[in-house]
Scaffold this motif. Structure first.
Motif, PDB file in Angstrom:
ATOM      1  N   GLU A 139      -9.623   4.643   3.809  1.00 52.66           N
ATOM      2  CA  GLU A 139      -9.482   5.510   2.645  1.00 52.66           C
ATOM      3  C   GLU A 139     -10.905   6.116   2.133  1.00 52.66           C
TER       4      GLU A 139
ATOM      5  N   LEU B  64      -8.423  12.681  -1.271  1.00 53.30           N
ATOM      6  CA  LEU B  64      -7.594  12.223  -0.279  1.00 53.30           C
ATOM      7  C   LEU B  64      -6.241  12.703  -0.359  1.00 53.30           C
TER       8      LEU B  64
ATOM      9  N   ARG C 219       0.683  -1.269   0.045  1.00 52.42           N
ATOM     10  CA  ARG C 219      -0.121  -0.061  -0.036  1.00 52.42           C
ATOM     11  C   ARG C 219       0.742   1.181  -0.028  1.00 52.42           C
TER      12      ARG C 219
ATOM     13  N   TYR D 131       1.457  10.725   5.087  1.00 53.63           N
ATOM     14  CA  TYR D 131       0.653   9.816   4.910  1.00 53.63           C
ATOM     15  C   TYR D 131       0.568   8.663   5.914  1.00 53.63           C
TER      16      TYR D 131
ATOM     17  N   SER E  10     -10.018   9.461  -4.579  1.00 55.87           N
ATOM     18  CA  SER E  10      -8.632   9.296  -4.799  1.00 55.87           C
ATOM     19  C   SER E  10      -7.754  10.742  -4.913  1.00 55.87           C
TER      20      SER E  10
ATOM     21  N   GLY F  43      -8.624  -0.338  -1.692  1.00 63.47           N
ATOM     22  CA  GLY F  43      -8.911   1.024  -1.390  1.00 63.47           C
ATOM     23  C   GLY F  43      -9.424   1.988  -2.393  1.00 63.47           C
TER      24      GLY F  43
ATOM     25  N   VAL G 240       0.780   4.338  -2.656  1.00 61.26           N
ATOM     26  CA  VAL G 240       0.341   5.520  -2.457  1.00 61.26           C
ATOM     27  C   VAL G 240       1.583   6.534  -2.759  1.00 61.26           C
TER      28      VAL G 240
ATOM     29  N   LEU H   6      -7.513   5.477  -2.274  1.00 61.51           N
ATOM     30  CA  LEU H   6      -6.488   6.442  -2.667  1.00 61.51           C
ATOM     31  C   LEU H   6      -5.542   6.087  -3.724  1.00 61.51           C
TER      32      LEU H   6
ATOM     33  N   PHE I 206      -8.259   7.766   6.958  1.00 59.11           N
ATOM     34  CA  PHE I 206      -7.108   7.226   6.101  1.00 59.11           C
ATOM     35  C   PHE I 206      -7.055   5.757   6.262  1.00 59.11           C
TER      36      PHE I 206
ATOM     37  N   ARG J 100      -2.619   7.392   8.335  1.00 55.89           N
ATOM     38  CA  ARG J 100      -3.092   6.063   8.162  1.00 55.89           C
ATOM     39  C   ARG J 100      -2.884   5.438   9.606  1.00 55.89           C
TER      40      ARG J 100
END
Length: 681
Positions: A168, A234, A106, A155, A231, A620, A110, A622, A165, A159
Motif C-alpha cells: 500500500e 491509491l 482488509r 483491488y 490513501s 497500511g 478497502v 489505503l 498494493f 493486491r
C-alpha cells in the motif's frame, strides 16, 4: 469461495459480491429446498436468507451486550469476519482457505474506503447511505452494485499481483529526465491552459498525473491545492485501473525489450524513434470517444485478443463524463475530509492514462456542511455524556456565532429548494427548543434533534454533489469534451516517442541486476518511505512471457509467494509492537526493519510502538493510514522536528552469514534514497 456483504440492522442487503463458486454453492443449497414445480429463488433472496440469522444475531448482541462478533469459523471451515460501521454491517467470507482473517478484514476496510470516496459525507448518515447503496430502481441498483463489485475485484487483482498494493504505497517510474520533463509539461502547459480556458465551466484543475499501468510517471499539484494523501491516490489508481484495466499478459515485453532496460546502473539509455511527419498519423493513435483505445501490436494474435475486448458485457466508460470523488483536503483553516472533486480519466494508449482532478464551483458548500456536522456531533456527544446548560455551549466557536453562520448558510441555499426547506424546518425547531426563553435549553432532549440536523445537512450535501441538479441540464458543470480532447492530444504528443519504452519500463522499473554486485545473495527487497507513501522494489514478473532474474514458472511464483507471505507476517509482528523481524525459512533469510529519521537523515532512537488488538483496522495506508497515526505517536517526543518513517523488507539466500545480511540491510537502506540514484522520490 468468497463473499462480501453489506447489510442494514434490519437484515436488508445493501450490497453483495460473490465469486462463482460461492454463488453456485448458495444456489445449490437453496435450490434443493424448493418445492417441486417452483423455480429457483432470486440470488439476492437466497443471500438474504443465508445471512439473516447472523445479521440479527449481531444486532441483538450489540443491543444487549454492547459488543458483537469480530470473526468466527464454521464447521465446514468457512471463515467469517464482521465489522460494524455505524448502522451498516460488513461481512466477508472465505471458504477455500486462500484468505485469512487479516485478508478479509482488509477487504472490508478497502470496500468502506471506496464507498467513502464515491459517496462522501452521505456515509455519515446511515439512512441516506442505505438509499444510495440500494436504489429502489432495480436496474439502477444492478448497475451500481456491478460497479462496486468491479472495484472490489480490481483491488483484489492488484493486491494479488502488484507490489505497490501489497505494501500500500505508490511506485514511481524511475527515469529522472523524463519525469522532470513531464512534471514541467503538466505545470507550464497542460494545467495552465486548462485553467485559463473559458470551457472549463468554473472547474479548476488541482491535480494532474500520468499513470503507466499502476506506476506514477509524473504528478503535479497546483499551488493552491491541498496535498493528495497516499490513501486517496491509491483509491484513485484502483478506479483508473477499473475503468481501463491493464492487460499485463498482452503488454508483456519480449526478452529483447527487457534487455534494453536491464542495465547494471541507474542510467537508462534509450533512443526514441523519430516522430511521424504526417500529423494525421499521430492523431490516428488517439482513442475515439466512448470506444476502447486501439494500439498497434505486431503480433496478430495479440491484436485479435485486444479486439475481443469489444465483446465484454460492460461497455467502456465515456471519458468525457467525469466521476465525482470525495477526497481529503488540508487547508490552513483545518482538515476537511470527503471534499468533492471531479475525476477525469483520459486514456492515452492501453496501459497509459492521464488523470485530472478538478475543484468544482460549489465545493465551498461541502466545507460548510462538514463544519456544521462536526459541531452537531460534538454537541450530541456532550449531551450524551450528561453535560447540560452552559457546560455544553463552552468551546470554540461560540454557539451563538455558530447559530448565525448556519442561518446565513440556509438563507444562501434558497427557500425554493425542497432539501433546504426541510433543513430550515428542523433548524427552526432546534432553535425553538435550545434558545427560546422558557424552554429547557441544552439537555438530553436535544439529542434526537442533533441527529435530525445531521441527516438534513447530509441531505443537502447529497443534493449538491451526488445528483445532477447542481446546474441546468443543458449546461453541465464539467470540462467540455473539446477541452478534454485538447488535454489528451497535448499529452499524447508529448509522450508519442516514449510510449513503447514506458510500457516496457513499467514492467522492469528496477531490476536486481544493478544490486547483485554490491549485495551478493540478495534475492529481493522492498523499501518504503512511509512519510511520502512511496516505495522502491525490483520488478517481480511471473507471467509466462516474462524473463527476469527469477526465471520463469514455478521458481518465480515460489519467490513471489514468499514475499507476499513475508509482508503478511511482518504486519502481524508490527501489530504486536515489534519494529524488527528476522527469520529463517528453509533456504531463505527474511529481514524487516521499521525506523525513524530526521530530515537530515540521522537515525532517531527506537520507540515502543503501540500494540493493536487482533480485530483492529489493518495496517497500511489505503483503508486506514496506520503510518500517519504512527508518526503522530512518535512525534510526541520530537516536537518541532521533521520526522520520517521508513520500512525495509529483504530476502536473502540462507547460506549468507547473518552478519553480512544485516550489513547489507544497513547499506541498502542508505543507498536506495540517494538523490543521484532515485530522484523525485
Amino acid at each position: 469461495m468468497k463473499c462480501l456483504l453489506i447489510a442494514s440492522e434490519s437484515a436488508e442487503v445493501l450490497f453483495h459480491w460473490t465469486d462463482p463458486e460461492f454463488q453456485q454453492n448458495v444456489q445449490e443449497q437453496y435450490g434443493a429446498s424448493q418445492e417441486e414445480g417452483q423455480g429457483l429463488p432470486a440470488f439476492e433472496d437466497s443471500i438474504n436468507t443465508l445471512f439473516a440469522p447472523i445479521i440479527i444475531s449481531c444486532s441483538t448482541m450489540v443491543d444487549r451486550l454492547g459488543d458483537s462478533y469480530a470473526c468466527f469459523t464454521t464447521e465446514n471451515n468457512h471463515t467469517y469476519v464482521l465489522h460494524q460501521f455505524d448502522e451498516c454491517l460488513y461481512i466477508a467470507v472465505n471458504g477455500d482457505g486462500e484468505e485469512g482473517e487479516d485478508d478479509l478484514r482488509r477487504k472490508i476496510y478497502v470496500m468502506k474506503k471506496m464507498i467513502d470516496v464515491l459517496f462522501g459525507m452521505v456515509t455519515l448518515s446511515s439512512n441516506l447511505l442505505r438509499k444510495e447503496l440500494r436504489p429502489q430502481d432495480t436496474e439502477q441498483r444492478a448497475q451500481l452494485w456491478k460497479r462496486l463489485q468491479s472495484l472490489l475485484e480490481t483491488y483484489s487483482r492488484l493486491r494479488e499481483n502488484d507490489q505497490s498494493f501489497l505494501v500500500e504505497a505508490v511506485e514511481r517510474l524511475i527515469h529522472p529526465t523524463l519525469c522532470e520533463q513531464c512534471i514541467e509539461f503538466l505545470e507550464r502547459r497542460l494545467v495552465q491552459q486548462l485553467n485559463s480556458s473559458a470551457e472549463r465551466a468554473g472547474e479548476e484543475v488541482l491535480h494532474a498525473f500520468i499513470l503507466v499501468h499502476t506506476k506514477l510517471l509524473a504528478f503535479y499539484s497546483s499551488r493552491n491545492a491541498s496535498t493528495l494523501t497516499t490513501s486517496d491516490l491509491l483509491a484513485l489508481i484502483i478506479m483508473a485501473q477499473n475503468m481501463y484495466p491493464s492487460n499485463i499478459e498482452l503488454d508483456d515485453p519480449s526478452p529483447e525489450d527487457v534487455e534494453s532496460t536491464s542495465g547494471s546502473g541507474p542510467e537508462i539509455f534509450y533512443t526514441p524513434e523519430p516522430s511521424p511527419t504526417d500529423r494525421d498519423s499521430s492523431s490516428s493513435d488517439r482513442p475515439g470517444r466512448g470506444g476502447t483505445p486501439v494500439f498497434e501490436f505486431v503480433d496478430p494474435d495479440i491484436q485479435m485478443a485486444e479486439d475481443s475486448l469489444q465483446t465484454l458485457e460492460v461497455p467502456p466508460p465515456d471519458p468525457s463524463t467525469p466521476c465525482r470523488v470525495f477526497l481529503e483536503v488540508s487547508l490552513k483553516e483545518g482538515l476537511y475530509p470527503m471534499m468533492p472533486h471531479s475525476m477525469y480519466c483520459l486514456p492515452l494508449w492501453p496501459g497509459i492514462t492521464l488523470v485530472l482532478l478538478t475543484k468544482i464551483p460549489n465545493s465551498g458548500v461541502a466545507m460548510s456542511v462538514y463544519l456544521f456536522l462536526e459541531a452537531f456531533a460534538k454537541l450530541e456527544k456532550r449531551l450524551s455524556e450528561g453535560q447540560e446548560g452552559s457546560a455544553v455551549t463552552r468551546g470554540s466557536p461560540p454557539i451563538h456565532d455558530f447559530r448565525n453562520k448556519l442561518d446565513k448558510f440556509i438563507k444562501a441555499l434558497g427557500p425554493s429548494d425542497i432539501q433546504s426547506s426541510q433543513l430550515q424546518n428542523v433548524w427552526t425547531d432546534f432553535k425553538n427548543r435550545a434558545f427560546a426563553r422558557g424552554r429547557p435549553g441544552f439537555n438530553r432532549e436535544l439529542i434526537p434533534w442533533c441527529k435530525s440536523m445531521k441527516m438534513q445537512l447530509c441531505g443537502v450535501y447529497r443534493q449538491c454533489f451526488l445528483t445532477d441538479t447542481s446546474g441546468p441540464a443543458d449546461v453541465p458543470q464539467r470540462l467540455s469534451p473539446s477541452l478534454q480532447d485538447r488535454a489528451q492530444a497535448m499529452v499524447q504528443e508529448k509522450l508519442m516517442d516514449w510510449k513503447d519504452f514506458l510500457l516496457v519500463k513499467s514492467k522492469r522499473n528496477i531490476t536486481m541486476v544493478s544490486y547483485l554486485e554490491d549485495f551478493p545473495g540478495l534475492i529481493h527487497f522492498i523499501c518504503v518511505d512511509r512519510s511520502t507513501g512511496q516505495m522502491i522494489a525490483p520488478s517481480l514478473n511471473i507471467t509466462e512471457r516474462a524473463t527476469s532474474e527469477l526465471g520463469k514458472g514455478p521458481l518465480a511464483h515460489f519467490i513471489k509467494s514468499k514475499v507476499w507471505g513475508l509482508v503478511s507476517t511482518t504486519r502481524r509482528y508490527l501489530q504486536k509492537g515489534y519494529s524488527t523481524v528476522t527469520l529463517r525459512d528453509g533456504d531463505f533469510y527474511f529481514c524487516y526493519f521499521l525506523w525513524f529519521e530526521n530530515e537530515t537523515g540521522y537515525k532517531l532512537e527506537a520507540a515502543d510502538l503501540p500494540i493493536l488488538s487482533d480485530d483492529s483496522a489493518p495496517i497500511g495506508m489505503l483503508a486506514w493510514d496506520y503510518y500517519r497515526k504512527l508518526l503522530r505517536y512518535y512525534c510526541k517526543n520530537h516536537q518541532g522536528e521533521v520526522v520520517k518513517c521508513y520500512e525495509l523488507l529483504t530476502v536473502h539466500l540462507g547460506v549468507i552469514p547473518t552478519e553480512y545480511i544485516l550489513q547489507h540491510c544497513r547499506q541498502l537502506a542508505s543507498k536506495l534514497w540517494e538523490p543521484s540514484r532515485n530522484p523525485l522520490l
